[in-house]
Design a protein around this motif. Structure first.
Motif, PDB file in Angstrom:
ATOM      1  N   GLN A 252      -7.611   6.294   7.506  1.00 53.67           N
ATOM      2  CA  GLN A 252      -7.359   7.716   7.250  1.00 53.67           C
ATOM      3  C   GLN A 252      -7.688   8.071   5.800  1.00 53.67           C
ATOM      4  O   GLN A 252      -8.286   9.121   5.526  1.00 53.67           O
ATOM      5  CB  GLN A 252      -5.897   8.049   7.560  1.00 53.67           C
ATOM      6  N   ALA A 253      -7.307   7.193   4.875  1.00 51.41           N
ATOM      7  CA  ALA A 253      -7.580   7.458   3.467  1.00 51.41           C
ATOM      8  C   ALA A 253      -9.079   7.539   3.198  1.00 51.41           C
ATOM      9  O   ALA A 253      -9.542   8.417   2.456  1.00 51.41           O
ATOM     10  CB  ALA A 253      -6.944   6.372   2.593  1.00 51.41           C
ATOM     11  N   ALA A 254      -9.845   6.635   3.800  1.00 52.41           N
ATOM     12  CA  ALA A 254     -11.297   6.618   3.594  1.00 52.41           C
ATOM     13  C   ALA A 254     -11.946   7.910   4.087  1.00 52.41           C
ATOM     14  O   ALA A 254     -12.964   8.355   3.546  1.00 52.41           O
ATOM     15  CB  ALA A 254     -11.914   5.415   4.310  1.00 52.41           C
ATOM     16  N   ARG A 255     -11.355   8.518   5.084  1.00 52.78           N
ATOM     17  CA  ARG A 255     -11.893   9.760   5.640  1.00 52.78           C
ATOM     18  C   ARG A 255     -11.502  10.984   4.827  1.00 52.78           C
ATOM     19  O   ARG A 255     -12.187  12.006   4.878  1.00 52.78           O
ATOM     20  CB  ARG A 255     -11.401   9.941   7.079  1.00 52.78           C
ATOM     21  N   ARG A 256     -10.386  10.890   4.080  1.00 51.22           N
ATOM     22  CA  ARG A 256      -9.784  12.117   3.543  1.00 51.22           C
ATOM     23  C   ARG A 256      -9.648  12.196   2.024  1.00 51.22           C
ATOM     24  O   ARG A 256      -9.544  13.300   1.486  1.00 51.22           O
ATOM     25  CB  ARG A 256      -8.402  12.303   4.160  1.00 51.22           C
ATOM     26  N   VAL A 257      -9.582  11.073   1.327  1.00 50.65           N
ATOM     27  CA  VAL A 257      -9.388  11.127  -0.118  1.00 50.65           C
ATOM     28  C   VAL A 257     -10.572  11.829  -0.779  1.00 50.65           C
ATOM     29  O   VAL A 257     -11.734  11.588  -0.447  1.00 50.65           O
ATOM     30  CB  VAL A 257      -9.194   9.706  -0.691  1.00 50.65           C
ATOM     31  N   ARG A 258     -10.263  12.691  -1.733  1.00 46.31           N
ATOM     32  CA  ARG A 258     -11.293  13.498  -2.383  1.00 46.31           C
ATOM     33  C   ARG A 258     -12.004  12.705  -3.478  1.00 46.31           C
ATOM     34  O   ARG A 258     -11.465  11.703  -3.973  1.00 46.31           O
ATOM     35  CB  ARG A 258     -10.641  14.749  -2.988  1.00 46.31           C
ATOM     36  N   PRO A 259     -13.213  13.136  -3.864  1.00 50.20           N
ATOM     37  CA  PRO A 259     -13.918  12.473  -4.966  1.00 50.20           C
ATOM     38  C   PRO A 259     -13.043  12.406  -6.215  1.00 50.20           C
ATOM     39  O   PRO A 259     -12.300  13.335  -6.527  1.00 50.20           O
ATOM     40  CB  PRO A 259     -15.142  13.369  -5.191  1.00 50.20           C
ATOM     41  N   GLY A 260     -13.148  11.284  -6.928  1.00 45.65           N
ATOM     42  CA  GLY A 260     -12.304  11.057  -8.084  1.00 45.65           C
ATOM     43  C   GLY A 260     -10.982  10.413  -7.736  1.00 45.65           C
ATOM     44  O   GLY A 260     -10.151  10.175  -8.613  1.00 45.65           O
ATOM     45  N   GLY A 261     -10.808  10.090  -6.459  1.00 44.25           N
ATOM     46  CA  GLY A 261      -9.542   9.561  -6.000  1.00 44.25           C
ATOM     47  C   GLY A 261      -9.463   8.049  -6.006  1.00 44.25           C
ATOM     48  O   GLY A 261     -10.385   7.348  -6.447  1.00 44.25           O
ATOM     49  N   ALA A 262      -8.335   7.540  -5.493  1.00 39.10           N
ATOM     50  CA  ALA A 262      -8.079   6.100  -5.500  1.00 39.10           C
ATOM     51  C   ALA A 262      -7.296   5.705  -4.259  1.00 39.10           C
ATOM     52  O   ALA A 262      -6.406   6.434  -3.816  1.00 39.10           O
ATOM     53  CB  ALA A 262      -7.307   5.690  -6.747  1.00 39.10           C
ATOM     54  N   ILE A 263      -7.637   4.537  -3.724  1.00 39.47           N
ATOM     55  CA  ILE A 263      -6.899   3.927  -2.623  1.00 39.47           C
ATOM     56  C   ILE A 263      -6.390   2.582  -3.122  1.00 39.47           C
ATOM     57  O   ILE A 263      -7.162   1.781  -3.659  1.00 39.47           O
ATOM     58  CB  ILE A 263      -7.803   3.743  -1.383  1.00 39.47           C
ATOM     59  N   VAL A 264      -5.094   2.349  -2.947  1.00 38.09           N
ATOM     60  CA  VAL A 264      -4.483   1.104  -3.426  1.00 38.09           C
ATOM     61  C   VAL A 264      -3.725   0.454  -2.279  1.00 38.09           C
ATOM     62  O   VAL A 264      -2.830   1.074  -1.689  1.00 38.09           O
ATOM     63  CB  VAL A 264      -3.518   1.353  -4.603  1.00 38.09           C
ATOM     64  N   THR A 265      -4.100  -0.774  -1.944  1.00 36.31           N
ATOM     65  CA  THR A 265      -3.397  -1.550  -0.923  1.00 36.31           C
ATOM     66  C   THR A 265      -2.552  -2.624  -1.604  1.00 36.31           C
ATOM     67  O   THR A 265      -2.615  -2.799  -2.825  1.00 36.31           O
ATOM     68  CB  THR A 265      -4.379  -2.207   0.053  1.00 36.31           C
ATOM     69  N   PHE A 266      -1.773  -3.346  -0.788  1.00 35.96           N
ATOM     70  CA  PHE A 266      -0.897  -4.362  -1.370  1.00 35.96           C
ATOM     71  C   PHE A 266      -1.118  -5.727  -0.737  1.00 35.96           C
ATOM     72  O   PHE A 266      -1.089  -5.870   0.487  1.00 35.96           O
ATOM     73  CB  PHE A 266       0.576  -3.949  -1.232  1.00 35.96           C
ATOM     74  N   SER A 267      -1.341  -6.717  -1.607  1.00 44.07           N
ATOM     75  CA  SER A 267      -1.423  -8.115  -1.219  1.00 44.07           C
ATOM     76  C   SER A 267      -0.197  -8.827  -1.783  1.00 44.07           C
ATOM     77  O   SER A 267       0.876  -8.236  -1.913  1.00 44.07           O
ATOM     78  CB  SER A 267      -2.733  -8.735  -1.720  1.00 44.07           C
ATOM     79  N   THR A 268      -0.334 -10.076  -2.149  1.00 41.73           N
ATOM     80  CA  THR A 268       0.766 -10.865  -2.702  1.00 41.73           C
ATOM     81  C   THR A 268       0.215 -12.010  -3.532  1.00 41.73           C
ATOM     82  O   THR A 268      -0.850 -12.563  -3.224  1.00 41.73           O
ATOM     83  CB  THR A 268       1.661 -11.448  -1.591  1.00 41.73           C
ATOM     84  N   THR A 269       0.932 -12.393  -4.577  1.00 35.73           N
ATOM     85  CA  THR A 269       0.546 -13.553  -5.384  1.00 35.73           C
ATOM     86  C   THR A 269       0.629 -14.845  -4.575  1.00 35.73           C
ATOM     87  O   THR A 269       0.012 -15.852  -4.942  1.00 35.73           O
ATOM     88  CB  THR A 269       1.439 -13.627  -6.637  1.00 35.73           C
ATOM     89  N   VAL A 270       1.358 -14.854  -3.481  1.00 38.92           N
ATOM     90  CA  VAL A 270       1.500 -16.079  -2.685  1.00 38.92           C
ATOM     91  C   VAL A 270       0.173 -16.482  -2.036  1.00 38.92           C
ATOM     92  O   VAL A 270       0.019 -17.607  -1.582  1.00 38.92           O
ATOM     93  CB  VAL A 270       2.634 -15.946  -1.649  1.00 38.92           C
TER      94      VAL A 270
END
Length: 248
Positions: free
Chosen positions: A128-146
């Protein structure tokens, strides 16, 4: 006479923002002047509390609920944010679950649950974010140090997060030409209810001493990293940032 509120210059959606790291991220982005959609899965009261804290500080926020792994529910969440606030510039996907246990004894029901929430949920939200975020924007997901430390009993959890990293790196390249950054944040041990559950004091002391900074992370530490990626960190793209105090 009814007047429509003036649109905010930038708008963020933070999933899993009713508590823990998500709440800290929502508060931090609001402090940076973004309007924030505070997403929750089941705890509406906690999300409304976050909204109240943001509005009391002069910001703008709204609570939005839905299962992150349900594509129709999340499409509705994105629709609501666009309609109520005016668009989307930043999407931060912190929502996730952690069920620990050795592979040999790990229940398949728990495996299916963790894959559904952590992996499918990330796919649904970032799609959804890839379809809708406007230019100049950012998408941040979460992983883990493990994914690096490879602690025993974290196998299924790490499997979902390693997959999230791979998906995040590829999405950054698929959005070429859109002026949208896509990165993952990989926290180390951080004092959230999710992390603290089931750990005794000796375990927590050991984890605190493992990092060169000799303390556990705080949700606010992780929120600072997200704020950098959501704001000034425009030249950081397609990366996993380890926010862990130097834990190898």
């Amino acid at each position: 006479m009814h007047t429509t509120p003036a649109p905010f210059p930038r708008i963020a959606l933070v999933t899993g923002a009713s508590g823990g790291i998500g709440r800290a991220v929502a508060l931090r982005l609001a402090a940076d002047g973004l309007a924030v959609a505070v997403h929750y899965a089941g705890n509406r009261a906690a999300a409304e509390s976050t909204v109240a804290d943001i509005t009391a500080a002069g910001g703008r926020a709204l609570a939005v609920g839905g299962d992150v792994a349900d594509d129709a529910a999340m499409a509705a969440v994105f629709d609501t944010v666009e309609q109520e606030v005016g668009g989307l510039d930043v999407v931060v996907h912190t929502a996730g679950v952690m069920v620990l246990g050795p592979l040999a004894d790990y229940p398949l029901d728990d495996f299916d649950r963790i894959v559904r929430t952590n992996l499918r949920g990330t796919f649904v939200v970032t799609q959804q974010a890839a379809r809708r975020v406007r230019p100049g924007g950012a998408i941040v997901t979460f992983s883990t140090t493990v994914t690096r430390t490879a602690f025993p009993s974290y196998g299924p959890y790490v499997a979902t997060k390693a997959a999230v990293e791979g998906m995040t790196m590829i999405l950054a390249r698929e959005l070429r030409g859109r002026d949208i950054t896509v990165n993952a944040v990989a926290p180390g041990p951080t004092t959230t209810p999710l992390f603290l559950e089931g750990k005794d004091e000796a375990t927590l002391r050991g984890l605190a001493q493992a990092a060169p900074l000799e303390r556990l992370g705080r949700p606010e530490d992780i929120a600072e990293t997200v704020a950098f990626l959501a704001g000034p960190g425009r030249w950081v793209n397609g990366q996993t940032l380890f926010a862990n105090g130097g834990l190898a």
